[in-house]
Design a protein around this motif. Structure first.
Motif, PDB file in Angstrom:
ATOM      1  N   GLN A  42      23.474 -20.703  23.493  1.00  0.00           N
ATOM      2  CA  GLN A  42      22.779 -20.151  22.379  1.00  0.00           C
ATOM      3  C   GLN A  42      22.182 -20.550  21.840  1.00  0.00           C
ATOM      4  O   GLN A  42      23.112 -21.533  20.890  1.00  0.00           O
ATOM      5  N   THR A  43      21.083 -20.471  20.953  1.00  0.00           N
ATOM      6  CA  THR A  43      20.298 -21.147  20.086  1.00  0.00           C
ATOM      7  C   THR A  43      20.114 -19.608  18.871  1.00  0.00           C
ATOM      8  O   THR A  43      19.431 -20.196  17.839  1.00  0.00           O
ATOM      9  N   ASP A  44      20.989 -18.573  18.955  1.00  0.00           N
ATOM     10  CA  ASP A  44      21.434 -17.960  17.980  1.00  0.00           C
ATOM     11  C   ASP A  44      22.942 -17.216  17.360  1.00  0.00           C
ATOM     12  O   ASP A  44      22.890 -17.770  18.043  1.00  0.00           O
ATOM     13  N   GLY A  45      22.455 -16.780  16.479  1.00  0.00           N
ATOM     14  CA  GLY A  45      23.797 -16.871  15.941  1.00  0.00           C
ATOM     15  C   GLY A  45      24.664 -15.507  16.358  1.00  0.00           C
ATOM     16  O   GLY A  45      25.810 -14.785  16.549  1.00  0.00           O
ATOM     17  N   MET A  56      20.900 -28.287  21.634  1.00  0.00           N
ATOM     18  CA  MET A  56      21.004 -27.110  21.998  1.00  0.00           C
ATOM     19  C   MET A  56      19.800 -26.517  23.037  1.00  0.00           C
ATOM     20  O   MET A  56      18.500 -26.574  22.028  1.00  0.00           O
ATOM     21  N   ARG A  57      20.033 -26.307  24.202  1.00  0.00           N
ATOM     22  CA  ARG A  57      18.541 -25.494  24.858  1.00  0.00           C
ATOM     23  C   ARG A  57      18.966 -23.975  25.345  1.00  0.00           C
ATOM     24  O   ARG A  57      18.137 -24.043  26.078  1.00  0.00           O
ATOM     25  N   PRO A  72      14.117 -25.780  21.167  1.00  0.00           N
ATOM     26  CA  PRO A  72      15.627 -26.401  21.163  1.00  0.00           C
ATOM     27  C   PRO A  72      16.335 -25.986  19.265  1.00  0.00           C
ATOM     28  O   PRO A  72      15.228 -26.291  19.128  1.00  0.00           O
ATOM     29  N   ILE A  73      17.783 -26.067  19.556  1.00  0.00           N
ATOM     30  CA  ILE A  73      17.933 -26.043  17.965  1.00  0.00           C
ATOM     31  C   ILE A  73      19.103 -27.605  17.836  1.00  0.00           C
ATOM     32  O   ILE A  73      19.649 -27.360  19.469  1.00  0.00           O
TER      33      ILE A  73
END
Lengths: 181, 181
Positions: free
Chosen positions: A7-10, A50-51, A57-58
């Motif tokens: 996962q690419t957010d908090g 991370m995708r 992507p991050i």
């Protein structure tokens, strides 16, 4: 490390790391990459491309010699990641001031930034001596994408740790052990 | 594995595993002992002798071929341990029916129950080939007690994984890797 899931957010719960695109896998890899019984591996830099949704992507970057206030348990490592992802990292490296960085970049851009010969883990690779000062690339529990394989086969050398397929975190431990000599 | 710290009842929070006598360390060891990329090590049995407050000693036993409904993340493994400890295990093996057992027994009694030659990890041991069908004993992040060393030196052989001191979970990964060959 490349993961198509993370996962690419908090916006995830520290009580449900597996549900955040297997954030638990990432945290165990960070543990394996840095912790020893009585100190940290200061000479290691660990990247995680991370995708997963919602903002791929991050790429995360953990810098051993700068790590601060981090404990080796999954929940604590995840809390650092969650806090930095919540700041919505953009196209320059953003940091929490405690050794963790994040940036909006994918594997191809990242490999352009990092110096060093590339070795990538693949079960069909050769088993051979590993050496220091290489850039080691590995997939997560779901492996590489086709595009990753195309990129990595152009830029790097494929090696295997043998016929047993280990967890990513275990691969890191084994590589470190072989490099420690 | 022997730990003088681990909490011996189920009255701990899954949100604070390090505060339960480093329950996070135990959970990572269980992960390393059993999980592979695509299956579990069915041929492994893993014991943890726990001597923390309030009810020492308690020994946990994880049986690979019986493990069910367990995920590889620390929190999930800890939840199984917490549930079984909450039943206040006595002097016969008590089980949760999912591969985890617990009993009120210490290292000396346990080594009397387990068949097989004993090898114990110690930084001052010899580095040598490891072999299957041995009983491997290791300490936690605080090492063995003096009484443990006295017992182990009588019953077993001391080996080392080299000059680097790894986390207990990493020692398990390295031993498995060496045995996988």
């Amino acid at each position: 490390m490349v993961t198509n899931l993370a996962q690419t957010d908090g916006d995830f719960s520290l009580n449900g790391l597996p549900n955040a695109g297997r954030m638990d896998v990432i945290c165990r890899c960070v543990n394996s990459a840095f912790w020893l019984s009585d100190n940290l591996r200061n000479d290691t830099v660990f990247y995680i491309v991370m995708r997963g949704a919602p903002n791929p992507p991050i790429t995360l970057k953990f810098v051993g010699e700068e790590l601060k206030r981090m404990s080796p348990d999954e929940r604590n490592i995840a809390s650092h990641i969650k806090n930095l992802l919540s700041t919505k990292p953009g196209k320059i490296w953003q940091t929490d001031g405690m050794g963790l960085y994040a940036k909006k970049i994918d594997l191809d851009g990242l490999l352009g930034e990092i110096k060093g010969e590339i070795i990538y883990l693949d079960k069909n690779g050769k088993i051979e001596e590993l050496k220091e000062d290489f850039v080691y690339v590995m997939g997560d529990n779901k492996g590489y994408s086709e595009k990753d394989i195309e990129l990595l086969s152009k830029k790097g050398k494929k090696v295997s740790l043998g016929k047993t397929e280990y967890l990513s975190s275990q691969c890191i431990t084994i590589i470190n052990y072989k490099l420690d000599g």
